[in-house]
Design an enzyme around this catalytic site. Sequence first.
Site, short mmCIF file in Angstrom:
data_model
loop_
_atom_site.label_atom_id
_atom_site.label_comp_id
_atom_site.label_asym_id
_atom_site.label_seq_id
_atom_site.Cartn_x
_atom_site.Cartn_y
_atom_site.Cartn_z
CD GLU A 123 -2.87 -1.11 0.04
OE1 GLU A 123 -3.32 -0.02 -0.37
OE2 GLU A 123 -3.11 -2.20 -0.52
CB SER A 166 -58.55 -16.69 36.26
OG SER A 166 -59.91 -16.78 35.91
#
Length: 776
Positions: free
Chosen positions: A190, A468
């Site tokens: 690079e 319930s």
Amino acid sequence: MPKTKGKSSGKKKANKKPFHWFKKSLLIFIIIFGFVFLSYISYLDYTVRKTFKGKPWSIPAKVYATPVEIYRGYKIKISQFEDLLQQLNYRQDYQLSSEGSYYKKGQQISVKTRRFTFWDKKQESKILRINFSRTDISKLLSLSTSREIPIIRMDPVQIGSFYPTRKEDRILITLENTPDSLIQGLLATEDHDFYHHIGISFKAIARAIWINVRAGYVVQGGSTITQQLIKNFYLSPTKSLWRKLNEAFMAIILEFNYEKDEILQAYLNEIYLGQDGASSVHGFGLASQFYFGRPLKTLPLHQVAALVALVRGPSYYDLRRYPSRAIKRRNLVLDEMHGQGFITKKQALTAKRNKLDVVLRPHRSTNRYPGFLDLVRRQLKQEYREEDLTTEGLRIFTTLDNQVQNVLEKTIEQKLNQLEKKPKSEKLETAVIVTRREGGEIVALAGGRDPRGVGFNRALDALRPIGSLIKPVVYLTALEYPGKYTITTKVNDTGIRIKDKKGKIWKPRNYGKREHGVVEFHTALAQSYNLATVHIGMDVGLARIAKTLRNLGVGRSVNLYPSLLLGASPLTPLEVTQMYQTLAGDGFSTPLRSIRAVIATDGERLQSYPYTVRQVVDPAATFITNTILQEAMYKGTGRSAYRYISKEFGLVGKTGTTNELRDSWFAGYSGDYLSIAWIGRDDNKPSGLTGASGALQIWTDLMKQISTQPVYLIPPDNIGMHWVDPANGLLANEECVGASLFPFIKGSEPELNSPCLDSPVNRTKTWINDFFENNF
């Protein structure tokens, strides 16, 4: 002559005026241009230094499940443990050459664990050999010391991340912890002259200009590592001359202000190297884990070169999708490293012979359990800003047990598919929450039938009548007045008419529309009789019942209408879970927890969530209520659970059903887990399911897979156990026909003895029992 001289002089003056004006204009232009240029350079300098000097990266928070602690006798099959290792992205390696590796041989697994910093300790890497029996771990051996070890904590599974707006993830690394081969590979491919140029390479620029001029458009850049960093940090990826000029100026500024090593380290952490679902993979630290499942510093040369190969194009050279292409580029990197003298020819050839060895399962930073993570995020937002959650790199340790969560998700899928085969049961949705009975830790949560759904979280936000499920609150409140109500008190299960303030009549009915006359208190709750519950509730008072509801942990206000007694007031599954968690805690409130601790990036413990408990309702009344709920499972509406679970578990639970079968609920617990399940439809149409035929089916199938401990209800000191004759409700003994043993708050038990105690048969049996007890 003088006249001629005067004319000549005038012409010169006339010629000087435009030239003087040109020089003056040029000077002004140069000054203005210089001012603008310097101002712009100053702006670029400020921009570069502000970002680079400050915190340049937003590090998402990482969220972890509760870690698995293994020991001899721990209930886990070898297949389940191998699945755990795969979820942790451990890779198979017969050499155990690095952390996060394992291999399987017969009924044993050898593993090299990862070092990991938990909220309470730092654990070093261990090399273990684990032997398995058919159902559990039979031996846990340290290969380093050849000795058995009592317990080891595995590193936790990452279940998600909290990302900033830009979904970027990275693991920050330092230059000191970076392999030399990675630096060498980057320099070779690079930027040959990185340590010598000023941020730009004129040779590379000249080459790029020539190629671009020949092509007629921008096709290649002459970017240095510094320029690549600038492009990623500050600029858009659009190729243009203006962007290239900015890139060059900013690169020079960056080089002027910072050392080369600082720039290189930033580059190592910023470079884009792939895509993990919706989040992008930045930096070599995360890329190493994403592709190879191991720390960067442990990678061999051939894998380091593969990462360097990605720099030129992470998509084009994708290591998973295009391995042949990636290997070709990797080999080119190795050749360049050899050509630059960084590695020998032998090293290059050896590295080329290796495959990529990419892990099958990528690093998963996506949110696996969105319903649970939604709860975690909401709780964290009470103490942290959104910005802190998404940028500071926090590590959040949660209470989620991913094994229980996975079982829950499979159970929901299977059971809902079965239930939808019933008539009138379609388009069903669900919400389920599972906690540890001791401690209130939420170990699993489903906000809907789609385990990856990120929309409406029914577990947290679905307000539904609970039917319930409210009844234990009514009976618990009544039992706090032992002078009036005991477990065997006779109550009326007969019709009742209640007029409200507007004169409207409310006439509740039992499920099945049948009245049962006078029944015992415990029977009314175990069989879920509506009429008996309304009689008791109206006698005790709605305000008192609402107060008990608040004490149990429900903060939502409820309307004090008689219909409250049958669960008309809506609650969320999370609120129901808190209510039943207090019942399961014997009257002691334990706030539900989804978070264990929050740790900063440097390991500092920012927040802990300790176990807290306080008494909120009478333990004796709670014990009796739980005893009745055990009866509900043995003989009442929850009895179908024992078709699949042993009765030795002593389960405690309650069904819930609302009008027209719109909502199906079940809440219950074993010795180790409490779980709440709801089934219904989002459009509020009838589901066609009762609590027993719907939610209980999910609950039972789940609990039979995850629960290992039975319920042992421990009576408080002020509880006495007494035999009662069902014929008359008077004191008896075990020899009386049909007598049952019941708990009473001391002083509330029947005062009179049943005639059965004086029968000849009873006296004879009692004498024989006493004789054997005293003499043998």
